[in-house]
Design a protein around this motif. Structure first.
Motif, PDB file in Angstrom:
ATOM      1  N   ALA A  17       0.841  -1.189   0.000  1.00 33.37           N
ATOM      2  CA  ALA A  17       0.000   0.000   0.000  1.00 33.37           C
ATOM      3  C   ALA A  17       0.873   1.235   0.000  1.00 33.37           C
ATOM      4  O   ALA A  17       1.970   1.235   0.550  1.00 33.37           O
ATOM      5  N   LEU A  18       0.373   2.277  -0.634  1.00 37.86           N
ATOM      6  CA  LEU A  18       1.084   3.555  -0.650  1.00 37.86           C
ATOM      7  C   LEU A  18       0.054   4.680  -0.644  1.00 37.86           C
ATOM      8  O   LEU A  18      -0.941   4.617  -1.360  1.00 37.86           O
ATOM      9  N   ARG A  19       0.294   5.690   0.201  1.00 40.41           N
ATOM     10  CA  ARG A  19      -0.552   6.891   0.168  1.00 40.41           C
ATOM     11  C   ARG A  19      -0.083   7.796  -0.953  1.00 40.41           C
ATOM     12  O   ARG A  19       1.116   8.059  -1.067  1.00 40.41           O
ATOM     13  N   VAL A  20      -0.994   8.262  -1.766  1.00 35.24           N
ATOM     14  CA  VAL A  20      -0.630   9.194  -2.838  1.00 35.24           C
ATOM     15  C   VAL A  20      -1.392  10.497  -2.633  1.00 35.24           C
ATOM     16  O   VAL A  20      -2.495  10.503  -2.088  1.00 35.24           O
ATOM     17  N   ALA A  21      -0.774  11.593  -3.067  1.00 32.63           N
ATOM     18  CA  ALA A  21      -1.376  12.916  -2.876  1.00 32.63           C
ATOM     19  C   ALA A  21      -2.305  13.221  -4.040  1.00 32.63           C
ATOM     20  O   ALA A  21      -2.004  14.031  -4.917  1.00 32.63           O
ATOM     21  N   ALA A  22      -3.434  12.532  -4.082  1.00 34.04           N
ATOM     22  CA  ALA A  22      -4.395  12.722  -5.172  1.00 34.04           C
ATOM     23  C   ALA A  22      -5.743  12.168  -4.717  1.00 34.04           C
ATOM     24  O   ALA A  22      -5.807  11.365  -3.784  1.00 34.04           O
ATOM     25  N   THR A  23      -6.796  12.580  -5.385  1.00 37.33           N
ATOM     26  CA  THR A  23      -8.099  12.001  -5.099  1.00 37.33           C
ATOM     27  C   THR A  23      -8.145  10.585  -5.660  1.00 37.33           C
ATOM     28  O   THR A  23      -7.332  10.201  -6.516  1.00 37.33           O
TER      29      THR A  23
ATOM     30  N   PRO B 153     -14.708   2.049 -10.897  1.00 36.86           N
ATOM     31  CA  PRO B 153     -14.026   3.319 -10.645  1.00 36.86           C
ATOM     32  C   PRO B 153     -14.819   4.173  -9.661  1.00 36.86           C
ATOM     33  O   PRO B 153     -16.047   4.174  -9.740  1.00 36.86           O
ATOM     34  N   PRO B 154     -14.180   4.891  -8.747  1.00 37.23           N
ATOM     35  CA  PRO B 154     -12.727   4.969  -8.594  1.00 37.23           C
ATOM     36  C   PRO B 154     -12.217   4.144  -7.417  1.00 37.23           C
ATOM     37  O   PRO B 154     -11.167   4.451  -6.873  1.00 37.23           O
ATOM     38  N   LEU B 155     -12.955   3.082  -7.025  1.00 32.82           N
ATOM     39  CA  LEU B 155     -12.609   2.401  -5.774  1.00 32.82           C
ATOM     40  C   LEU B 155     -11.896   1.075  -5.947  1.00 32.82           C
ATOM     41  O   LEU B 155     -11.067   0.709  -5.119  1.00 32.82           O
ATOM     42  N   ARG B 156     -12.201   0.350  -7.019  1.00 35.75           N
ATOM     43  CA  ARG B 156     -11.708  -1.023  -7.063  1.00 35.75           C
ATOM     44  C   ARG B 156     -11.536  -1.506  -8.495  1.00 35.75           C
ATOM     45  O   ARG B 156     -12.336  -1.178  -9.364  1.00 35.75           O
ATOM     46  N   LEU B 157     -10.486  -2.313  -8.668  1.00 34.11           N
ATOM     47  CA  LEU B 157     -10.152  -2.847  -9.983  1.00 34.11           C
ATOM     48  C   LEU B 157      -9.522  -4.220  -9.766  1.00 34.11           C
ATOM     49  O   LEU B 157      -8.653  -4.372  -8.914  1.00 34.11           O
ATOM     50  N   VAL B 158      -9.981  -5.218 -10.512  1.00 31.02           N
ATOM     51  CA  VAL B 158      -9.358  -6.545 -10.431  1.00 31.02           C
ATOM     52  C   VAL B 158      -9.088  -7.025 -11.854  1.00 31.02           C
ATOM     53  O   VAL B 158      -9.957  -6.913 -12.729  1.00 31.02           O
ATOM     54  N   PHE B 159      -7.890  -7.520 -12.066  1.00 32.59           N
ATOM     55  CA  PHE B 159      -7.561  -8.039 -13.399  1.00 32.59           C
ATOM     56  C   PHE B 159      -6.643  -9.251 -13.280  1.00 32.59           C
ATOM     57  O   PHE B 159      -5.955  -9.427 -12.264  1.00 32.59           O
TER      58      PHE B 159
ATOM     59  N   GLU C  26      -5.639  12.710   0.559  1.00 32.36           N
ATOM     60  CA  GLU C  26      -4.817  11.628   0.005  1.00 32.36           C
ATOM     61  C   GLU C  26      -5.680  10.414  -0.338  1.00 32.36           C
ATOM     62  O   GLU C  26      -6.825  10.319   0.087  1.00 32.36           O
ATOM     63  N   THR C  27      -5.077   9.512  -1.071  1.00 28.92           N
ATOM     64  CA  THR C  27      -5.723   8.233  -1.369  1.00 28.92           C
ATOM     65  C   THR C  27      -4.722   7.128  -1.046  1.00 28.92           C
ATOM     66  O   THR C  27      -3.553   7.232  -1.391  1.00 28.92           O
ATOM     67  N   ARG C  28      -5.209   6.098  -0.342  1.00 27.99           N
ATOM     68  CA  ARG C  28      -4.331   4.953  -0.128  1.00 27.99           C
ATOM     69  C   ARG C  28      -4.597   3.946  -1.238  1.00 27.99           C
ATOM     70  O   ARG C  28      -5.714   3.458  -1.387  1.00 27.99           O
ATOM     71  N   VAL C  29      -3.562   3.679  -2.018  1.00 30.98           N
ATOM     72  CA  VAL C  29      -3.671   2.702  -3.106  1.00 30.98           C
ATOM     73  C   VAL C  29      -3.088   1.385  -2.598  1.00 30.98           C
ATOM     74  O   VAL C  29      -1.928   1.328  -2.189  1.00 30.98           O
TER      75      VAL C  29
ATOM     76  N   ALA D   8      -4.555   0.219  17.460  1.00 29.09           N
ATOM     77  CA  ALA D   8      -4.132   0.850  18.717  1.00 29.09           C
ATOM     78  C   ALA D   8      -3.265   2.088  18.480  1.00 29.09           C
ATOM     79  O   ALA D   8      -3.434   3.105  19.143  1.00 29.09           O
ATOM     80  N   PHE D   9      -2.328   2.003  17.557  1.00 31.59           N
ATOM     81  CA  PHE D   9      -1.326   3.056  17.393  1.00 31.59           C
ATOM     82  C   PHE D   9      -1.452   3.803  16.072  1.00 31.59           C
ATOM     83  O   PHE D   9      -0.760   4.800  15.854  1.00 31.59           O
ATOM     84  N   GLY D  10      -2.264   3.310  15.160  1.00 30.42           N
ATOM     85  CA  GLY D  10      -2.423   4.012  13.891  1.00 30.42           C
ATOM     86  C   GLY D  10      -1.396   3.639  12.836  1.00 30.42           C
ATOM     87  O   GLY D  10      -1.224   4.354  11.841  1.00 30.42           O
ATOM     88  N   PHE D  11      -0.700   2.508  13.009  1.00 32.49           N
ATOM     89  CA  PHE D  11       0.211   2.051  11.948  1.00 32.49           C
ATOM     90  C   PHE D  11      -0.582   1.737  10.687  1.00 32.49           C
ATOM     91  O   PHE D  11      -1.754   1.375  10.749  1.00 32.49           O
ATOM     92  N   GLU D  12       0.079   1.869   9.539  1.00 26.43           N
ATOM     93  CA  GLU D  12      -0.510   1.423   8.277  1.00 26.43           C
ATOM     94  C   GLU D  12       0.370   0.330   7.688  1.00 26.43           C
ATOM     95  O   GLU D  12       1.590   0.487   7.585  1.00 26.43           O
ATOM     96  N   THR D  13      -0.256  -0.767   7.301  1.00 31.31           N
ATOM     97  CA  THR D  13       0.501  -1.859   6.700  1.00 31.31           C
ATOM     98  C   THR D  13       0.819  -1.507   5.255  1.00 31.31           C
ATOM     99  O   THR D  13      -0.077  -1.275   4.457  1.00 31.31           O
ATOM    100  N   THR D  14       2.108  -1.449   4.934  1.00 28.36           N
ATOM    101  CA  THR D  14       2.498  -1.101   3.568  1.00 28.36           C
ATOM    102  C   THR D  14       3.027  -2.300   2.802  1.00 28.36           C
ATOM    103  O   THR D  14       3.171  -2.231   1.588  1.00 28.36           O
ATOM    104  N   MET D  15       3.330  -3.382   3.491  1.00 26.54           N
ATOM    105  CA  MET D  15       3.667  -4.607   2.773  1.00 26.54           C
ATOM    106  C   MET D  15       3.317  -5.811   3.623  1.00 26.54           C
ATOM    107  O   MET D  15       3.577  -5.842   4.818  1.00 26.54           O
TER     108      MET D  15
END
Lengths: 164, 151
Positions: A8-14, A76-82, A107-110, B27-34
């Motif tokens: 997962a990665l947070r991105v600075a976008a809607t 779109p814009p929530l889910r995609l499976v391929f 932000e959006t978490r992808v 509890a702590f607000g961690f986010e799982t990134t992998m």
């Protein structure tokens, strides 16, 4: 299906922007990897044929098209499976990628979940001799590179950021 | 640091890493990134982020990697979280998730407000927020300690 990775990665976008960039612009931000190539040939350009009946394809320089997988969920814009099949995969060998876009306000978490690697045996050429867990970890690292590439692409092309 | 990793990160062993990951998020607000899962569904590798920090949560993967729950509650290292605001709220959230708070939030002589707690398997966590900037001279006067800082 087990044997999966989640990154997962947070991105600075809607979510709208992230979904659009992920799908419509994959040919721009995608980075080929020698470890996870789709065909033995020189890597081509990826593109989604969008929509619930669509697919992800790779088009080589000569125009030949390789189908990586069919789109099975297009929300779109929530889910995609391929699907994700490499040319070396045999019958019954198939993996699947789910991408989720969680709206966190600014932000959006992808999140990418790549599953089904238990259908591809340990000795398969696509695993390059790596032990299972090391292979999956490399795959996770690769997806983080790819998500960072989408994020960087959005930063470069943001309508709110004038060119320097 | 989107695709990179910090110079220093810490790996924690748990008897039940999957439960630990869910708990640390709540509890702590961690986010799982992998998250890397083996064919049997077990957690092979994970990375969780909070701010610019990373921890890796895994199993008791060798005879020498144990959860405190397996060694009589002993810890040989603790992890400190330095947060920017609302340490009392952070503590209440951790307690509501089941953290055993053994030192309530209290403002320390060095200007941080901190609390300490144990997670469900006994790992000790300390959490602090800077609420006041205190000079070395003031700290020395208050405690009798000799404080040297460089850089």
């Amino acid at each position: 299906m087990s044997s999966r990775i989640v990154v997962a990665l947070r991105v600075a976008a809607t979510a709208d922007r992230a979904f659009s960039a992920f799908t419509a612009d994959i040919g721009v931000w995608w980075r080929p990897s020698p470890l996870f190539r789709f065909t033995p040939r020189e890597p081509g350009v990826l593109s989604f044929e969008p929509g619930p009946e669509g697919r992800l394809i790779e088009t080589r320089a000569g125009g030949k098209v390789f189908e990586i997988g069919r789109i099975t969920v297009w929300e779109p814009p929530l889910r995609l499976v391929f699907g994700w099949r490499q040319a070396a995969f045999g019958p019954g060998q198939a993996t699947e990628v789910e991408v989720r876009f969680d709206d966190l306000g600014a932000e959006t978490r992808v999140t990418v979940e790549h599953r089904g690697w238990d259908t591809v045996p340990a000795a398969h050429v696509a695993r390059h001799g790596f032990p299972d867990l090391m292979f999956l970890r490399r795959l996770g690292d690769y997806w983080l590179v790819l998500l960072s590439a989408v994020n960087a692409f959005m930063g470069r092309t943001s309508p709110e950021t004038p060119e320097p | 640091m989107p695709d990179g990793r910090p110079t220093l990160s810490s790996g924690l062993s748990y008897r039940d890493p999957r439960a630990a990951i869910a708990w640390l998020e709540k509890a702590f607000g961690f986010e799982t990134t992998m998250l890397v899962e083996a064919p049997d569904g077990s957690v092979a590798h994970s990375e969780l982020r909070l701010g610019d920090g990373v921890i890796m949560v895994g199993s008791e993967w060798s005879e020498d990697n144990k959860s405190p729950a397996s060694v009589g509650g002993k810890n040989t290292q603790t992890i400190h979280l330095q947060i920017e605001s609302d340490v009392d709220v952070h503590c209440a959230r951790a307690r509501a998730a089941g953290a055993a708070v053994f030192a309530e939030p209290e403002t320390q002589f060095y200007g941080d407000r901190t609390y300490r707690c144990k997670d469900p398997e006994g790992h000790i966590w300390t959490v602090g927020q800077t609420v006041d900037v205190v000079s070395n001279e003031a700290m020395e006067a208050a405690t009798g300690l000799k404080i040297t800082t460089n850089g």
